[in-house]
Design a protein around this motif. Sequence first.
Motif, PDB file in Angstrom:
ATOM      1  N   LEU A   1       9.523  -3.494  -0.165  1.00 32.34           N
ATOM      2  CA  LEU A   1       8.496  -4.346  -0.736  1.00 32.34           C
ATOM      3  C   LEU A   1       8.686  -4.260  -2.258  1.00 32.34           C
ATOM      4  CD1 LEU A   1       5.539  -3.313   1.578  1.00 32.34           C
ATOM      5  CD2 LEU A   1       7.152  -5.185   1.855  1.00 32.34           C
ATOM      6  N   PHE A   2       7.795  -4.819  -3.039  1.00 35.47           N
ATOM      7  CA  PHE A   2       8.025  -4.835  -4.481  1.00 35.47           C
ATOM      8  C   PHE A   2       8.149  -3.430  -5.064  1.00 35.47           C
ATOM      9  CE2 PHE A   2       6.527  -5.073  -8.916  1.00 35.47           C
ATOM     10  CZ  PHE A   2       7.566  -5.839  -9.421  1.00 35.47           C
TER      11      PHE A   2
ATOM     12  N   TYR B   1       8.798 -11.136   0.062  1.00 35.91           N
ATOM     13  CA  TYR B   1       9.022  -9.851   0.727  1.00 35.91           C
ATOM     14  C   TYR B   1       8.538  -9.950   2.166  1.00 35.91           C
ATOM     15  CZ  TYR B   1       9.701  -8.241  -4.010  1.00 35.91           C
ATOM     16  OH  TYR B   1      10.167  -8.096  -5.292  1.00 35.91           O
ATOM     17  N   PRO B   2       9.095  -9.128   3.050  1.00 31.80           N
ATOM     18  CA  PRO B   2       8.684  -9.204   4.457  1.00 31.80           C
ATOM     19  C   PRO B   2       7.286  -8.639   4.681  1.00 31.80           C
ATOM     20  CG  PRO B   2      10.154  -7.339   4.134  1.00 31.80           C
ATOM     21  CD  PRO B   2      10.098  -8.083   2.821  1.00 31.80           C
ATOM     22  N   VAL B   3       6.712  -9.013   5.806  1.00 35.43           N
ATOM     23  CA  VAL B   3       5.518  -8.360   6.328  1.00 35.43           C
ATOM     24  C   VAL B   3       6.050  -7.326   7.311  1.00 35.43           C
ATOM     25  CG1 VAL B   3       3.440  -8.652   7.729  1.00 35.43           C
ATOM     26  CG2 VAL B   3       4.086 -10.414   6.055  1.00 35.43           C
TER      27      VAL B   3
ATOM     28  N   ASP C   1       3.391  -7.294   0.437  1.00 34.90           N
ATOM     29  CA  ASP C   1       3.075  -7.466  -0.973  1.00 34.90           C
ATOM     30  C   ASP C   1       3.259  -8.937  -1.304  1.00 34.90           C
ATOM     31  OD1 ASP C   1       2.612  -7.256  -3.662  1.00 34.90           O
ATOM     32  OD2 ASP C   1       4.040  -5.627  -3.999  1.00 34.90           O
ATOM     33  N   ASN C   2       2.159  -9.639  -1.444  1.00 30.50           N
ATOM     34  CA  ASN C   2       2.252 -11.063  -1.786  1.00 30.50           C
ATOM     35  C   ASN C   2       1.707 -11.342  -3.183  1.00 30.50           C
ATOM     36  OD1 ASN C   2      -0.502 -10.900  -1.303  1.00 30.50           O
ATOM     37  ND2 ASN C   2      -0.603 -12.741  -0.064  1.00 30.50           N
TER      38      ASN C   2
ATOM     39  N   GLN D   1       1.889 -17.119   0.417  1.00 28.57           N
ATOM     40  CA  GLN D   1       0.543 -17.639   0.637  1.00 28.57           C
ATOM     41  C   GLN D   1      -0.176 -16.881   1.751  1.00 28.57           C
ATOM     42  OE1 GLN D   1       0.861 -21.798   1.427  1.00 28.57           O
ATOM     43  NE2 GLN D   1       1.407 -22.313  -0.672  1.00 28.57           N
ATOM     44  N   GLN D   2      -1.425 -16.511   1.477  1.00 24.21           N
ATOM     45  CA  GLN D   2      -2.244 -15.795   2.454  1.00 24.21           C
ATOM     46  C   GLN D   2      -2.409 -16.605   3.732  1.00 24.21           C
ATOM     47  OE1 GLN D   2      -3.460 -12.596   2.179  1.00 24.21           O
ATOM     48  NE2 GLN D   2      -4.145 -12.793   4.306  1.00 24.21           N
TER      49      GLN D   2
END
Length: 94
Positions: A7-8, A24-26, A38-39, A46-47
């Motif tokens: 992630l970041f 980044y992946p979930v 990490d969005n 987008q959420q």
Amino acid sequence: MNGQHKLFTSVASGWGITLPGWSYPVVCDLSSGQLHFDNYNGRWGQQQVLDHFLQRYACEKAKIEARKKGHTISEQTLADGSIKLTILVAAGAA
């Protein structure tokens, strides 16, 4: 893919899922049920894309469990994009 995913500012272990438009992946940690992502408050993903993925997952899980018990399921996508599941309980089923 199952493994470690960057992630970041961190690394998460579990099943990594690449969502459309996400940087980044979930990561789904199956042992704890936690999601790691990490969005950056929507700047890196987008959420609503994550919300749609979670809704689809919940629907599929509900359908699997209902079928295991012999129930019948109908699914309808509503105008707002949400999903309506109707589960018909088989006669004599608990």
